[in-house]
Every structure is written in C-alpha cells, then in structure tokens.
Write a protein that holds these residues in place. Structure first.
Motif, PDB file in Angstrom:
ATOM      1  N   MET A   1       0.847  -1.172   0.000  1.00 55.94           N
ATOM      2  CA  MET A   1       0.000   0.000   0.000  1.00 55.94           C
ATOM      3  C   MET A   1       0.896   1.240   0.000  1.00 55.94           C
ATOM      4  N   ARG A   2       0.544   2.191  -0.827  1.00 60.60           N
ATOM      5  CA  ARG A   2       1.357   3.407  -0.909  1.00 60.60           C
ATOM      6  C   ARG A   2       0.990   4.388   0.204  1.00 60.60           C
ATOM      7  N   ASP A   3       1.957   5.168   0.619  1.00 59.25           N
ATOM      8  CA  ASP A   3       1.754   6.155   1.678  1.00 59.25           C
ATOM      9  C   ASP A   3       1.445   7.496   1.020  1.00 59.25           C
ATOM     10  N   ILE A   4       0.167   7.777   0.837  1.00 61.06           N
ATOM     11  CA  ILE A   4      -0.272   8.973   0.129  1.00 61.06           C
ATOM     12  C   ILE A   4       0.183  10.237   0.852  1.00 61.06           C
ATOM     13  N   ALA A   5       0.067  10.262   2.168  1.00 63.27           N
ATOM     14  CA  ALA A   5       0.439  11.449   2.944  1.00 63.27           C
ATOM     15  C   ALA A   5       1.922  11.777   2.754  1.00 63.27           C
ATOM     16  N   MET A   6       2.782  10.773   2.770  1.00 65.69           N
ATOM     17  CA  MET A   6       4.217  11.007   2.601  1.00 65.69           C
ATOM     18  C   MET A   6       4.524  11.458   1.171  1.00 65.69           C
ATOM     19  N   GLU A   7       3.823  10.911   0.195  1.00 60.72           N
ATOM     20  CA  GLU A   7       4.030  11.335  -1.193  1.00 60.72           C
ATOM     21  C   GLU A   7       3.705  12.819  -1.356  1.00 60.72           C
ATOM     22  N   VAL A   8       2.580  13.252  -0.800  1.00 58.45           N
ATOM     23  CA  VAL A   8       2.185  14.659  -0.899  1.00 58.45           C
ATOM     24  C   VAL A   8       3.181  15.524  -0.127  1.00 58.45           C
ATOM     25  N   TYR A   9       3.568  15.094   1.060  1.00 57.47           N
ATOM     26  CA  TYR A   9       4.524  15.844   1.890  1.00 57.47           C
ATOM     27  C   TYR A   9       5.827  16.102   1.132  1.00 57.47           C
ATOM     28  N   LYS A  10       6.356  15.097   0.477  1.00 58.99           N
ATOM     29  CA  LYS A  10       7.634  15.232  -0.228  1.00 58.99           C
ATOM     30  C   LYS A  10       7.556  16.220  -1.391  1.00 58.99           C
ATOM     31  N   LYS A  11       6.372  16.384  -1.981  1.00 56.43           N
ATOM     32  CA  LYS A  11       6.210  17.285  -3.124  1.00 56.43           C
ATOM     33  C   LYS A  11       5.977  18.738  -2.702  1.00 56.43           C
ATOM     34  N   MET A  12       5.679  18.948  -1.428  1.00 54.46           N
ATOM     35  CA  MET A  12       5.335  20.293  -0.941  1.00 54.46           C
ATOM     36  C   MET A  12       6.575  21.093  -0.547  1.00 54.46           C
ATOM     37  N   LYS A  13       6.433  22.418  -0.599  1.00 54.15           N
ATOM     38  CA  LYS A  13       7.458  23.315  -0.071  1.00 54.15           C
ATOM     39  C   LYS A  13       7.065  23.684   1.352  1.00 54.15           C
ATOM     40  N   VAL A  14       8.039  24.066   2.177  1.00 53.67           N
ATOM     41  CA  VAL A  14       7.761  24.487   3.543  1.00 53.67           C
ATOM     42  C   VAL A  14       6.796  25.680   3.510  1.00 53.67           C
ATOM     43  N   GLY A  15       5.742  25.587   4.307  1.00 50.56           N
ATOM     44  CA  GLY A  15       4.714  26.621   4.341  1.00 50.56           C
ATOM     45  C   GLY A  15       3.582  26.372   3.367  1.00 50.56           C
ATOM     46  N   GLY A  16       3.772  25.418   2.470  1.00 48.25           N
ATOM     47  CA  GLY A  16       2.748  25.112   1.478  1.00 48.25           C
ATOM     48  C   GLY A  16       1.560  24.374   2.077  1.00 48.25           C
ATOM     49  N   VAL A  17       0.417  24.506   1.412  1.00 43.66           N
ATOM     50  CA  VAL A  17      -0.814  23.863   1.844  1.00 43.66           C
ATOM     51  C   VAL A  17      -1.308  22.987   0.697  1.00 43.66           C
ATOM     52  N   ALA A  18      -1.809  21.790   1.036  1.00 45.47           N
ATOM     53  CA  ALA A  18      -2.303  20.884   0.001  1.00 45.47           C
ATOM     54  C   ALA A  18      -3.431  20.014   0.546  1.00 45.47           C
ATOM     55  N   TRP A  19      -4.238  19.544  -0.374  1.00 42.00           N
ATOM     56  CA  TRP A  19      -5.278  18.563  -0.049  1.00 42.00           C
ATOM     57  C   TRP A  19      -4.761  17.184  -0.405  1.00 42.00           C
ATOM     58  N   ILE A  20      -4.972  16.239   0.476  1.00 42.58           N
ATOM     59  CA  ILE A  20      -4.657  14.835   0.194  1.00 42.58           C
ATOM     60  C   ILE A  20      -5.993  14.175  -0.124  1.00 42.58           C
ATOM     61  N   ARG A  21      -6.079  13.559  -1.297  1.00 39.42           N
ATOM     62  CA  ARG A  21      -7.311  12.882  -1.722  1.00 39.42           C
ATOM     63  C   ARG A  21      -6.946  11.550  -2.361  1.00 39.42           C
ATOM     64  N   PRO A  22      -7.857  10.580  -2.310  1.00 38.51           N
ATOM     65  CA  PRO A  22      -7.586   9.309  -2.987  1.00 38.51           C
ATOM     66  C   PRO A  22      -7.608   9.499  -4.508  1.00 38.51           C
ATOM     67  N   VAL A  23      -6.723   8.795  -5.202  1.00 33.79           N
ATOM     68  CA  VAL A  23      -6.637   8.869  -6.661  1.00 33.79           C
ATOM     69  C   VAL A  23      -7.008   7.493  -7.203  1.00 33.79           C
ATOM     70  N   SER A  24      -8.182   7.408  -7.801  1.00 34.54           N
ATOM     71  CA  SER A  24      -8.659   6.108  -8.273  1.00 34.54           C
ATOM     72  C   SER A  24      -7.770   5.535  -9.370  1.00 34.54           C
ATOM     73  N   ALA A  25      -7.117   6.391 -10.158  1.00 34.70           N
ATOM     74  CA  ALA A  25      -6.228   5.915 -11.212  1.00 34.70           C
ATOM     75  C   ALA A  25      -5.003   5.188 -10.640  1.00 34.70           C
ATOM     76  N   LYS A  26      -4.663   5.485  -9.389  1.00 37.94           N
ATOM     77  CA  LYS A  26      -3.536   4.811  -8.738  1.00 37.94           C
ATOM     78  C   LYS A  26      -3.995   3.680  -7.830  1.00 37.94           C
ATOM     79  N   GLY A  27      -5.295   3.346  -7.918  1.00 36.17           N
ATOM     80  CA  GLY A  27      -5.810   2.216  -7.158  1.00 36.17           C
ATOM     81  C   GLY A  27      -6.322   2.548  -5.771  1.00 36.17           C
ATOM     82  N   ASP A  28      -6.437   3.826  -5.443  1.00 28.24           N
ATOM     83  CA  ASP A  28      -6.934   4.223  -4.120  1.00 28.24           C
ATOM     84  C   ASP A  28      -8.453   4.064  -4.058  1.00 28.24           C
TER      85      ASP A  28
END
Length: 71
Positions: A1-28
């Motif tokens: 199982m992939r760690d969606i939260a860590m994937e989003v975290y790694k792509k963000m810059k410090v101070g950045g804000v993002a939504w974490i959502r399931p991606v059906s194309a990736k099997g979520d």
C-alpha cells in the motif's frame, strides 16, 4: 500500500498547503484512504505537518485531508 500522505509531503514546499485525496487511477479507494489519515497524524506528531481540516462523507469515511508543511 502506498503512503499517500508522505508522497504529498515530499512534493510540498515548507509553508505550502495541500489537499490529500484518494486517486482512483492509482488504485486508491475510500476504504484504503483511511490509512492516509493515520499516516498524516504520525507526520503531525513528528512536527512535519499541521492537519488543518479533515473532510468526511455522510457515512463517516474520510475523503480529503488538508495539510500544511511545517518542516
């Protein structure tokens, strides 16, 4: 199982804000996405992110998490 939260975290810059959502194309699915909230809480406990909002459906399942990267 992939760690969606860590994937989003790694792509963000410090101070950045993002939504974490399931991606059906990736099997979520909404059922598998519930683990992303646990992962996000661990990142929050480590002081890496702040969970700003958890969006739930009428049945109580989490369908989106808004985070801010702190470090």
């Amino acid at each position: 199982m992939r760690d969606i939260a860590m994937e989003v975290y790694k792509k963000m810059k410090v101070g950045g804000v993002a939504w974490i959502r399931p991606v059906s194309a990736k099997g979520d699915t909404l059922d598998s996405f519930q683990a992303a909230h646990d992962s996000a809480r661990l990142l929050e406990q480590e002081g890496l992110i702040d969970i700003e909002k958890v969006q739930r459906q009428a049945d109580g399942l989490i369908d989106a998490i808004r985070i801010q990267r702190l470090a």
